[in-house]
Structure formats: structure tokens, C-alpha cells
Scaffold this active site. Structure first.
Site, PDB file in Angstrom:
ATOM      1  CG  HIS A  61      25.774 -33.786  35.034  1.00 56.50           C
ATOM      2  ND1 HIS A  61      25.173 -34.976  34.708  1.00 56.50           N
ATOM      3  CD2 HIS A  61      26.215 -33.932  36.315  1.00 56.50           C
ATOM      4  CE1 HIS A  61      25.236 -35.808  35.729  1.00 56.50           C
ATOM      5  NE2 HIS A  61      25.863 -35.192  36.723  1.00 56.50           N
ATOM      6  CD  GLU A  63      26.007 -33.585  29.030  1.00 55.91           C
ATOM      7  OE1 GLU A  63      26.359 -33.253  30.185  1.00 55.91           O
ATOM      8  OE2 GLU A  63      26.160 -34.739  28.587  1.00 55.91           O
ATOM      9  CB  CYS A  91      23.178 -38.677  32.858  1.00 53.46           C
ATOM     10  SG  CYS A  91      22.630 -37.070  33.460  1.00 53.46           S
ATOM     11  CB  CYS A  94      22.340 -34.129  30.598  1.00 60.23           C
ATOM     12  SG  CYS A  94      23.349 -33.635  31.997  1.00 60.23           S
TER      13      CYS A  94
END
Ligand SMILES: O=C(O)CCC(=O)C(=O)O
Ligand SMILES: [Fe+2]
Length: 517
Positions: A61, A63, A91, A94
Site C-alpha cells: 500500500h 502508506e 486502512c 497502514c
């Protein structure tokens, strides 16, 4: 002009476009210091489609990529003073990584709920502010968003990645009934409203607070509050000039550019305060309400840095109207209390609602439903391939004790269910709550439905889209709502099976129930 937050967030959104260009999922993030200088950038690293379903590296992801980068290249002392900007709300995975990185401030573009309108459910999400407040982290995390969400959503939309994904809800025709069921199940789990309404179809009565004795008025309020849960109030004593001044301030505020409004009053979901643009997605619709709103919560400190500065009298007129609403809501609660909550010491309900105190939860909400032409209205109300349509405000119940809603004559659209008790077997029918000259639409919210052990009814309501006539010419709809919510520390004790709960936990549990669905 863009604020520092907005220009750094735009850099994160640009990263999400780079991800798309690289064939990856449309997410981007950057780290900026307090001067707004970008120190690091990253985008999602999972190949779109091919790697979905677990085939690729699911930890890539944006992040996560950014945190991995900065934790080995930037000193902790510097990281602690930085803000992480991300194109879409982080999410759970993260959010954890960001906490470990030492960064304490997050600004995000689109919310996870907004993304769900394209991607359907399936993300592993808890709103970040809620997540951090639930955890036992030793330092507070500040989260701001959604901000520039239209820009962030545009990248998602144009990426084409989410095409064919299951929508949050496949069939809107059953939505109203599904929502009633949700409300009922919430009540049995100790949250939400009871099925107190009697059988039959109801219209919304007009009640004149200046006519008759207190007993007679109380009887009229009781009849409305235990059947349809709504009434229009006249003779209420709030000067029309105060109402007009608030509508004028609202129209001036909304006439400004979106970026200016966002900069003046950044939205903080955990505080339920600030300015938001088309970011509220109702569970009943799965599509974003076609509106912008400005939430003012009257709790010490909450509005610091969030009061709009244009128009100059915005704060003064809002506080004046809120203080009148507060008095009126308390008077209504005093009149309803003896029959609704016979176990309570007289005056308990009104004493529970205070403005400006350290744990107050009362909120004034200025709403602006944006104008649209007839063609746009038609498109938005035609079910898409997934059966989704748009509303100015999708069907919902309010979470508070009492809502006082000001409308403008000539700007109709609010409707509530007319047959709440029979809706599951007969199908839902809706009745208008049209603006009454000088009147206020009042409804019972879930908190009072619970406090009264289901004697009072919190009914579903919605704001329909404009009719062709209302689109010619395209015109705005403005409304102002005052939500009377008991102070956080107040204990809601009922004479029924409901467990005592504080008003603060009650609101939190409603939030949790809603995203658990
Ligand atoms: O604007 C309206 O008429 C209704 C608004 C509403 O129901 C809400 O904000 O909870
Ligand atoms: Fe509402």
C-alpha cells in the site's frame, strides 16, 4: 489559493496518478515537514488486477511503501514533526504502520466510505480517527479528511480499476426496509430506536407552542412523538430575524470556493465538526449525499481553528441561533419527559444538554444541497448497472435526542416514513415535511428513543432529489439542523431492558454499529 495541507495532499493525489500510470492500484502518499516541504513520496506497488486476490505483495500500500522508506532514511526526531498525506484514508494495516513511524498527523483525500461507492465493500477499514481512539497508543493522532476528495476520487474513477466491482448494496428498492431492520436489531442490542409507532399511515402534524396549556401542548407532542416521530412547530418563540441571519451567513459561506471553505474549517470526523463536501455516504444508499455541510459542535475547544472567517458574523449568528435552539429543545424535552421517561427525576433530560461545556455534544449543522440541472438530476436518479441512485440525503435516522430543522419556504424535499410500523410488510411509504412559514421541523432521534425505552419513535427520513421544476433554473436547497445530544458523561438509564450507557459511548457505539454492518 491552496493551503499548505492542500498542496501537499495534492502531491499525494499526484502520486496516486503515478501509480495508475505504472499499472498499480490508484493510491499515493507523501511526507511533508511543518514548512510544507515534501521529504518523501511513494505510491502503491501492487500491480492492478493481476495481483488482486492475493497473488501479489498485498503489503505494498502507498502508506506502507512510504513508511518503509522514511523509517530508514529520515530521523525519528524529524518524522515526529511531519504530516503524512495520503490520497485515500489509510486502512487498518497502514494506520498501524503510520503510528509506528512516529508521525502523529495524517491528512487524507477520499474517505474509505467514499471509495466504497466505487469499489464496493471489502476493504479492511475502521475510520482512522475511530481506530486511533479505540487503541491504547501513548500519543494522540490527529487525522484530517476527507479533503480534496473530488480530486482523489477522480483518479480512482478514471483509473477504471474499480469497474464491475460489487456495489455496497445491490438493490435499492429494499433499502428502506433493510434500514428499519437495522434499526430494530440495533435496539435489541441496546442501541437504536424501538418500534413504538402504532399501525397506520401518518402525516406530520403542525403544533403551535403558543396555543393552549402546557398539558394540552404536551399531549399533542406525545401523539406526534409516539406515532410518526416528526412534527412542525410554530409559535416557538425563536425570532425570525435570527433564523434569517443564520441562513444569510450560510449562503455567503457556501458561495466561496470549495478549497477556501476547506481551508477555513477542516473537517475532523472524530469531532464531528468542520466543513465537508459530498463526503457523507449513508448505509441505506451506498452513494454520497449530494450536499455540502458545515458542522459546529458546541464543546470547549472543538471549533478552535474551525470557525469560518467569511462572513465575519458567521460565528456570532450561529451561536445566537444555537442558544435559542438549545432552550427550545430543552423546553420540548421537559414537556415530553413525564410520559416518555417516567423513571427520571423531572428535568433530567434538559439538564443533560449543555452548550460549550467540556463534554458537550450539541451540534448545529448548516446544509447546502447543491443546484443541478434537470438532465443531471435525471441521470443521478436513474439506477446504474448496480442499481444505485443518488439522494440529496439518503434515508437515515438521527442519533440525537431531538433535531430542530429549519427549512426555507419554496425549498422542499424532506420526507419521512408515513407507515413506520407497517413498512416491513406493506413496503415503505413516504410523506413530505414541507417547510412551514416560520416553522421548525422537529424529530425524535435514536438517543431519546432509547432513553424513553422505545416509547418515542425515531423515524427514517431522507431528502429527495429536485424535481424537473426545481431544476429550472437549477437551484440550491438550504437547511439548518440543530442536534440536541446529551453531554458525553451523562448516563442514559432506562426503565426497560436497556443497559445504562453514557451519551459519549452511545454515540461511539452507533458509529461502531454502523461500520460493522
Ligand atoms: O436538510 C434536511 O432537510 C434534513 C437533514 C437531515 O436529516 C440531517 O442532516 O440529519
Ligand atoms: Fe436527519
Amino acid at each position: 489559493m491552496m493551503s499548505t495541507d492542500e498542496s501537499s495532499l495534492q502531491a499525494a493525489i499526484n502520486e496516486s496518478q503515478k501509480a495508475v500510470d505504472a499499472g498499480c492500484m490508484p493510491f499515493g502518499a507523501v511526507l511533508a515537514n511543518s514548512k510544507g516541504e515534501i521529504l518523501a513520496e511513494a505510491h502503491n506497488g501492487s500491480k492492478a488486477k493481476k495481483e488482486r486476490g492475493g497473488a501479489g505483495d498485498v503489503t505494498k500500500h502507498a502508506e506502507m511503501e512510504l513508511v518503509r522508506k522514511i523509517s530508514t532514511t529520515i530521523d525519528l526526531d524529524i518524522r515526529k514533526t511531519c504530516t503524512l498525506y495520503t490520497s485515500t484514508e489509510p486502512c487498518v494495516m497502514c494506520a498501524g504502520a503510520i503510528y509506528w513511524s512516529g508521525v502523529s498527523r495524517i491528512v487524507y483525500g477520499a474517505s474509505a466510505k467514499q471509495l466504497e461507492t466505487l469499489s464496493g465493500p471489502g476493504g479492511f477499514d475502521i475510520p482512522v480517527e475511530t481506530l486511533y481512539s479505540m487503541g491504547n497508543g501513548i500519543r494522540p493522532m490527529e487525522c484530517i479528511g476527507p479533503l480534496l476528495s473530488e480530486h482523489a476520487m477522480k483518479v480512482h474513477r478514471e483509473s477504471g480499476i474499480w469497474k464491475g466491482c460489487p456495489p455496497p448494496s445491490a438493490d435499492n428498492s429494499f433499502q428502506a426496509n433493510a434500514d428499519i431492520e437495522t434499526e430494530r436489531s440495533l435496539f435489541t442490542s441496546g442501541i437504536g430506536s424501538a418500534a413504538a409507532a402504532k399501525s397506520g399511515d401518518y402525516s406530520v402534524p403542525v403544533i403551535d407552542l403558543s396555543q393552549g396549556s402546557d398539558d394540552e401542548i404536551a399531549e399533542r407532542l406525545w401523539n406526534a412523538a409516539t406515532t410518526v416521530g416528526f412534527f412542525s412547530l410554530v409559535g416557538h418563540g425563536i425570532p425570525q430575524s435570527d433564523i434569517d441571519a443564520a441562513f444569510e451567513a450560510s449562503a455567503t459561506f457556501y458561495s466561496q470556493e470549495q478549497a477556501e471553505k476547506e481551508a477555513m474549517s477542516p473537517f475532523a470526523r472524530q469531532l464531528n465538526s468542520g466543513y465537508e463536501y459530498m463526503s457523507q455516504v449513508r448505509p441505506s444508499t451506498g452513494t454520497a449525499d449530494q450536499k455540502e455541510s458545515m458542522q459546529i459542535t458546541f464543546r470547549e475547544g472543538v471549533m478552535d481553528g474551525r470557525w469560518p472567517t467569511t462572513p465575519g458574523d458567521f460565528r456570532e449568528v450561529s451561536e445566537r441561533l444555537a442558544s435559542q435552539c438549545h432552550k427550545l429543545a430543552n423546553r420540548l424535552m421537559d414537556l415530553l419527559e413525564p410520559r416518555a421517561c417516567p423513571n427520571l427525576k423531572p428535568g433530567t433530560l434538559s439538564k443533560a444538554h449543555n452548550l460549550g461545556v467540556s463534554d458537550g455534544q450539541c451540534t448545529l449543522r448548516m446544509l447546502h444541497y447543491t443546484p443541478m440541472d434537470a438532465e443531471t438530476a435525471k441521470q443521478l436518479t436513474t439506477p446504474d448497472d448496480n442499481g444505485r441512485i443518488y439522494w440529496r440525503a439518503g434515508a437515515h435516522t438521527d442519533w440525537d435526542c431531538l433535531t430542530l430543522l429549519f427549512q426555507r419556504v419554496g425549498q422542499a424535499g424532506l420526507e419521512c416514513m408515513s407507515n413506520p410500523q407497517d413498512a416491513t410488510k406493506d413496503g415503505a411509504r413516504w410523506t413530505p415535511i414541507d417547510p412551514v412559514e416560520g416553522g421548525i421541523a422537529v424529530n425524535i432521534g435514536d438517543m431519546l428513543a432509547r432513553w424513553s425505552n422505545g416509547r418515542l419513535y425515531s423515524n427514517l427520513h431522507r431528502v429527495r432529489m429536485p424535481t424537473p421544476a426545481e431544476c429550472t433554473p437549477p437551484s440550491s436547497r438550504y437547511s439548518i439542523a440543530f442536534f440536541a445530544q446529551a453531554d458525553k458523561s451523562v448516563l442514559i438509564e432506562t426503565d426497560g431492558a436497556q443497559e445504562p450507557i453514557t451519551a459519549g459511548d452511545y454515540i461511539l457505539s452507533r458509529i461502531k454499529s454502523n461500520f460493522a454492518k
